[in-house]
Scaffold this active site. Sequence first.
Site, mmCIF file in Angstrom:
data_model
loop_
_atom_site.group_PDB
_atom_site.id
_atom_site.type_symbol
_atom_site.label_atom_id
_atom_site.label_comp_id
_atom_site.label_asym_id
_atom_site.label_seq_id
_atom_site.Cartn_x
_atom_site.Cartn_y
_atom_site.Cartn_z
ATOM 1 N N ARG A 21 11.243 7.165 -0.683
ATOM 2 C CA ARG A 21 12.631 7.306 -1.121
ATOM 3 C C ARG A 21 12.846 7.046 -2.616
ATOM 4 N NH1 ARG A 21 15.860 3.707 2.972
ATOM 5 N NH2 ARG A 21 13.822 2.848 3.483
ATOM 6 N N GLN B 12 -6.059 -0.381 2.248
ATOM 7 C CA GLN B 12 -5.583 0.357 3.418
ATOM 8 C C GLN B 12 -5.582 1.831 3.002
ATOM 9 O OE1 GLN B 12 -1.441 0.105 4.340
ATOM 10 N NE2 GLN B 12 -1.728 0.493 6.518
ATOM 11 N N ASN C 67 5.893 -10.330 -54.411
ATOM 12 C CA ASN C 67 6.975 -9.376 -54.197
ATOM 13 C C ASN C 67 6.404 -7.964 -54.110
ATOM 14 O OD1 ASN C 67 10.004 -9.031 -54.121
ATOM 15 N ND2 ASN C 67 9.375 -7.490 -55.626
ATOM 16 N N ASN D 93 15.459 -8.402 10.351
ATOM 17 C CA ASN D 93 14.135 -8.894 9.974
ATOM 18 C C ASN D 93 13.944 -8.674 8.472
ATOM 19 O OD1 ASN D 93 11.360 -9.342 9.697
ATOM 20 N ND2 ASN D 93 10.853 -7.271 10.411
ATOM 21 N N GLY E 127 15.025 -3.588 10.540
ATOM 22 C CA GLY E 127 14.680 -3.964 11.906
ATOM 23 C C GLY E 127 15.634 -5.067 12.364
ATOM 24 N N ALA F 75 0.804 -1.222 0.000
ATOM 25 C CA ALA F 75 0.000 0.000 0.000
ATOM 26 C C ALA F 75 0.836 1.271 0.000
ATOM 27 C CB ALA F 75 -0.932 -0.011 1.202
ATOM 28 N N ASN G 236 14.413 0.315 -2.140
ATOM 29 C CA ASN G 236 13.976 1.564 -1.518
ATOM 30 C C ASN G 236 14.292 2.791 -2.363
ATOM 31 O OD1 ASN G 236 12.851 0.564 1.032
ATOM 32 N ND2 ASN G 236 14.930 -0.166 1.349
HETATM 33 C C1 UD1 Z 1 10.073 -3.189 7.264
HETATM 34 C C2 UD1 Z 1 10.183 -3.729 8.698
HETATM 35 C C3 UD1 Z 1 11.639 -3.931 9.063
HETATM 36 C C4 UD1 Z 1 12.299 -4.849 8.049
HETATM 37 C C5 UD1 Z 1 12.102 -4.329 6.637
HETATM 38 C C6 UD1 Z 1 12.573 -5.377 5.647
HETATM 39 C C7 UD1 Z 1 8.277 -2.744 9.873
HETATM 40 C C8 UD1 Z 1 7.843 -1.717 10.851
HETATM 41 N N1 UD1 Z 1 9.573 -2.779 9.596
HETATM 42 O O1 UD1 Z 1 10.685 -1.896 7.259
HETATM 43 O O2 UD1 Z 1 11.733 -4.504 10.343
HETATM 44 O O3 UD1 Z 1 13.662 -4.988 8.362
HETATM 45 O O4 UD1 Z 1 10.715 -4.095 6.379
HETATM 46 O O5 UD1 Z 1 12.474 -4.921 4.319
HETATM 47 O O6 UD1 Z 1 7.464 -3.515 9.398
HETATM 48 N N2 UD1 Z 1 3.256 -0.945 3.719
HETATM 49 C C9 UD1 Z 1 1.893 -0.883 3.634
HETATM 50 N N3 UD1 Z 1 1.205 -0.061 4.451
HETATM 51 C C10 UD1 Z 1 1.829 0.706 5.390
HETATM 52 C C11 UD1 Z 1 3.235 0.647 5.475
HETATM 53 C C12 UD1 Z 1 3.921 -0.178 4.645
HETATM 54 O O7 UD1 Z 1 1.276 -1.574 2.812
HETATM 55 O O8 UD1 Z 1 1.125 1.425 6.111
HETATM 56 C C13 UD1 Z 1 3.972 -1.828 2.810
HETATM 57 C C14 UD1 Z 1 4.933 -1.084 1.915
HETATM 58 O O9 UD1 Z 1 4.281 -0.703 0.712
HETATM 59 C C15 UD1 Z 1 6.030 -2.093 1.672
HETATM 60 C C16 UD1 Z 1 6.010 -2.951 2.937
HETATM 61 O O10 UD1 Z 1 4.768 -2.708 3.561
HETATM 62 O O11 UD1 Z 1 5.750 -2.916 0.559
HETATM 63 C C17 UD1 Z 1 7.154 -2.612 3.896
HETATM 64 O O12 UD1 Z 1 7.038 -1.267 4.326
HETATM 65 P P1 UD1 Z 1 8.281 -0.293 4.446
HETATM 66 O O13 UD1 Z 1 7.781 1.039 4.832
HETATM 67 O O14 UD1 Z 1 9.126 -0.398 3.217
HETATM 68 O O15 UD1 Z 1 9.018 -0.944 5.692
HETATM 69 P P2 UD1 Z 1 10.570 -0.847 6.035
HETATM 70 O O16 UD1 Z 1 10.869 0.489 6.591
HETATM 71 O O17 UD1 Z 1 11.354 -1.317 4.884
HETATM 72 CA CA CA Z 2 11.078 -1.559 2.641
#
Ligand code: UD1
Ligand code: CA
Length: 459
Positions: free
Chosen positions: A20, A81, A387, A178, A148, A15, A236
């Site tokens: 970035r 969402q 042709n 993670n 994480g 979502a 990212n």
């Molecule tokens: C997340 C993890 C982090 C992990 C990393 C691995 C959390 C809080 N952190 O961080 O521990 O190491 O992934 O790549 O989960 N998304 C939604 N709705 C939201 C927020 C995010 O659908 O409200 C989706 C994003 O589109 C994306 C995914 O969830 O596809 C991950 O979200 P992102 O914000 O990229 O999390 P990270 O900061 O990378």
């Molecule tokens: Ca991410």
Amino acid sequence: MNNSSKPLNILIMAAGLGTRMKSKRAKVLHELGGSPLIAHVVRAGQALDPRSIVVVVGHQAEEVEQAVLAQVGKLASFAVQAKQRGTGDAVESARSVLENSDSLVLVLSGDVPMIKVETLKNLIEHHNNAGAACTILSVRLENPTHYGRIIRDDNDSFQKIVEERDASDEQRKVKEINSGIYCFESGELFRALRKVEPANDQGEYYLTDVPGIILSSGEKVSVYLHSDAREVYGVNTRAELAEFENLVRRAAIRKLMIESGVTFIDPSHAYVSAEAEVGRDTIIHPNVTIEGKSIIGEGCVIRAGVRITNSRLGDGVVVKDHSVIVDSEVGANCSVGPFAHLRMNALLEEKAAVGNFVEVKKSRLKRGTKAMHLTYLGDATIGERTNIGAGTVTCNFDGKNKHETIIEDDVKVGSDTMLVAPVRVGARSVTGAGSVVTKDVPPDSLVAGVPAEVKKKLK
Ligand code: UD1
Ligand code: CA
């Protein structure tokens, strides 16, 4: 406890906008190896034969849904969402679909496109064997910044996940991260999710709090430490996207060389989608791009600067320099180019040839027919062994509608003939150079002039 009898559901979080990326497009729509990031993740999920794939959508929901449906059709459903309040909230959006499913929920991220099916299978197996309520896929990174961290206790057992921005200096030194990929028992997941609070630096609902909550409720949480960190790299920024593009491309080309017997004159300057198939002994010259689900036969030669998109080429086809072939089909032993353009279901049957600066749109050239120079063939059906002289144009558009041209077998179309459609040229006829053909030409006739008239019967 062994959970292996439970059905599998896949939940993909997609979502977010992906700030970035500095883009107006949602991150998961950016392309890698010719298909959107989300398509890669959905494909990996599909290979696990799940009961369903639920995709959480928000930013550009409609486009993301389209990209998913194009890949897996009805297997997918969507949870919206509306506001992106964190990964925990993303999963929360799917509560009504999954809460009472009594299933294994595999959570994937739409921005982690390189994950291998084999790894997901191992994760699920590990989860089932451990009898856990939650299993986290982790990897160790030399540089764990932004991710994480997996925090373990003195016995090396899982304790909690801490996000980089909430971590202490000590916790930041942890290199086990993670991946954002998890296996959950559906009941435990949604029970724990109710307890997640936005008590963190970003004020978001973190899915990463759920494993710790499950643990404190007395259930087992397991960690599956995977060895290949590259698979879980998240995209990212555009710089990362370009790096991945390079990795994916190199892997696809290597596979074609090693497994399919394809020669690349310069593999570092070839661009081939992972979905493309190329037959053995085909030779691919530098700066060739093969996109989408293209299929290329054996023993073909694809010269420099050619682009082939969603097209099929038979065996022994030669495509000369700088030709473009899109959504089209080329039969065995045909020759195309240099500088030819085939598009919108152009069909060349066996041994047909089109040469320099010839455009073929939505037209069929039957066996052995040739159009070698400076020609436009649109909405035309052309028989065998005909042709088409230099400079011939099918005038298919009257300003409002498109019309068809039919040219039968063994015709000789003279240079610079204008075929004003709708029009038919009968078998074995000849048009003189510069003819403007405005009405049907009977078989076995020579026509010439403006407008063209029958000058002579040939039989
Ligand atoms: C997340 C993890 C982090 C992990 C990393 C691995 C959390 C809080 N952190 O961080 O521990 O190491 O992934 O790549 O989960 N998304 C939604 N709705 C939201 C927020 C995010 O659908 O409200 C989706 C994003 O589109 C994306 C995914 O969830 O596809 C991950 O979200 P992102 O914000 O990229 O999390 P990270 O900061 O990378
Ligand atoms: Ca991410």
